[in-house]
Design an enzyme around this catalytic site. Structure first.
Site, mmCIF file in Angstrom:
data_model
loop_
_atom_site.group_PDB
_atom_site.id
_atom_site.type_symbol
_atom_site.label_atom_id
_atom_site.label_comp_id
_atom_site.label_asym_id
_atom_site.label_seq_id
_atom_site.Cartn_x
_atom_site.Cartn_y
_atom_site.Cartn_z
ATOM 1 C CE LYS A 9 9.176 -8.275 -2.734
ATOM 2 N NZ LYS A 9 7.755 -7.939 -2.427
ATOM 3 C CE1 TYR A 49 8.264 -7.320 2.865
ATOM 4 C CE2 TYR A 49 9.106 -9.507 2.450
ATOM 5 C CZ TYR A 49 8.870 -8.212 2.026
ATOM 6 O OH TYR A 49 9.256 -7.818 0.759
ATOM 7 C CG ASN A 112 5.445 -7.095 -5.219
ATOM 8 O OD1 ASN A 112 6.403 -7.731 -4.790
ATOM 9 N ND2 ASN A 112 4.778 -6.227 -4.481
ATOM 10 C CG HIS A 115 11.917 -5.099 -0.042
ATOM 11 N ND1 HIS A 115 10.854 -4.787 0.752
ATOM 12 C CD2 HIS A 115 13.002 -4.501 0.532
ATOM 13 C CE1 HIS A 115 11.266 -4.049 1.780
ATOM 14 N NE2 HIS A 115 12.577 -3.861 1.671
ATOM 15 C CD GLU A 126 13.738 -2.945 4.832
ATOM 16 O OE1 GLU A 126 12.556 -2.943 5.194
ATOM 17 O OE2 GLU A 126 14.090 -2.640 3.669
HETATM 18 P P1 ATP Z 1 7.951 -4.275 -0.293
HETATM 19 O O1 ATP Z 1 7.876 -4.009 1.201
HETATM 20 O O2 ATP Z 1 8.175 -5.727 -0.628
HETATM 21 O O3 ATP Z 1 8.918 -3.348 -0.963
HETATM 22 P P2 ATP Z 1 5.639 -2.601 -0.705
HETATM 23 O O4 ATP Z 1 6.298 -1.693 0.280
HETATM 24 O O5 ATP Z 1 5.267 -2.048 -2.028
HETATM 25 O O6 ATP Z 1 6.538 -3.904 -0.941
HETATM 26 P P3 ATP Z 1 4.018 -3.652 1.447
HETATM 27 O O7 ATP Z 1 2.691 -3.090 1.788
HETATM 28 O O8 ATP Z 1 5.182 -3.336 2.328
HETATM 29 O O9 ATP Z 1 4.328 -3.234 -0.077
HETATM 30 O O10 ATP Z 1 3.835 -5.224 1.329
HETATM 31 C C1 ATP Z 1 4.951 -6.093 1.391
HETATM 32 C C2 ATP Z 1 4.769 -7.188 0.385
HETATM 33 O O11 ATP Z 1 3.674 -8.012 0.769
HETATM 34 C C3 ATP Z 1 4.391 -6.718 -1.029
HETATM 35 O O12 ATP Z 1 5.488 -6.299 -1.795
HETATM 36 C C4 ATP Z 1 3.767 -7.982 -1.599
HETATM 37 O O13 ATP Z 1 4.762 -8.948 -1.976
HETATM 38 C C5 ATP Z 1 2.994 -8.494 -0.398
HETATM 39 N N1 ATP Z 1 1.621 -7.969 -0.365
HETATM 40 C C6 ATP Z 1 1.234 -6.708 -0.044
HETATM 41 N N2 ATP Z 1 -0.087 -6.575 -0.116
HETATM 42 C C7 ATP Z 1 -0.571 -7.778 -0.483
HETATM 43 C C8 ATP Z 1 -1.876 -8.317 -0.733
HETATM 44 N N3 ATP Z 1 -2.975 -7.540 -0.596
HETATM 45 N N4 ATP Z 1 -1.989 -9.615 -1.102
HETATM 46 C C9 ATP Z 1 -0.881 -10.400 -1.234
HETATM 47 N N5 ATP Z 1 0.379 -9.966 -1.002
HETATM 48 C C10 ATP Z 1 0.534 -8.681 -0.649
HETATM 49 MG MG MG Z 2 7.024 -2.371 2.180
#
Ligand code: ATP
Ligand code: MG
Length: 141
Positions: A9, A49, A112, A115, A126
């Site tokens: 990211k 997303y 974070n 992805h 994806e």
């Molecule tokens: P990713 O899909 O990026 O691998 P993930 O599967 O762990 O991450 P998801 O629930 O799919 O988590 O959320 C997608 C992304 O949205 C997260 O990686 C983070 O960057 C962002 N995100 C998720 N929850 C929050 C939140 N509560 N506040 C801010 N950003 C968030």
């Molecule tokens: Mg995810």
């Protein structure tokens, strides 16, 4: 062998952690089959997303993902989807197990670090978002 997608990211690319993250994944047995560096457009980030479009964090997530270059990386390994999710750590770095990529490199629940696809089916969708079949085939060992 199974395929999955990670995106290094914008926070990780900006901090100069992309190389360390790829090295970490290679140590975990992943093969890199294709890699790109690009800045996502608003439309691309929204589409990628889209599953989160009703979530309160969606607009902020799109802003973050378009804030600078990121690096989609196509990966292969046995059990790649599950293993990547384990190596990544929890979405919130405060809850990520020690030694996971998010515990090492993430700075917030939004910024974070990486992805990871959450199922084999989504991994195929994806991977197709960023790479052609020809690119994926060309990078196979
Ligand atoms: P990713 O899909 O990026 O691998 P993930 O599967 O762990 O991450 P998801 O629930 O799919 O988590 O959320 C997608 C992304 O949205 C997260 O990686 C983070 O960057 C962002 N995100 C998720 N929850 C929050 C939140 N509560 N506040 C801010 N950003 C968030
Ligand atoms: Mg995810």
């Amino acid at each position: 062998m199974e395929a999955t997608l990670t995106i290094i990211k914008p926070d990780s690319v900006a901090a100069g952690n992309a190389g360390n993250i790829i090295a970490h994944l290679e140590r975990e047995g992943f093969k890199v089959t294709a890699v790109k560096k690009l800045t996502l457009s608003q439309a691309q980030a929204r589409a990628f997303y889209e599953v989160h479009k009703e979530r309160p964090f969606y607009d902020s997530l799109v802003e973050f993902m378009t804030s600078g270059p990121s690096m989609p990386v196509a990966l292969e390994r046995d059990n790649a989807v599950k293993h990547l999710r384990a190596v990544m750590g929890a979405t919130n770095p405060a809850e990520a197990d020690q030694g996971t990529i998010r515990s090492l490199y993430a700075t917030s629940i939004e910024a974070n670090a990486i992805h990871g696809s959450d199922s084999a089916e989504n991994a195929q969708i994806e991977l197709g978002f960023f790479f052609s079949r020809a690119e994926l085939l060309a990078g196979r060992g």
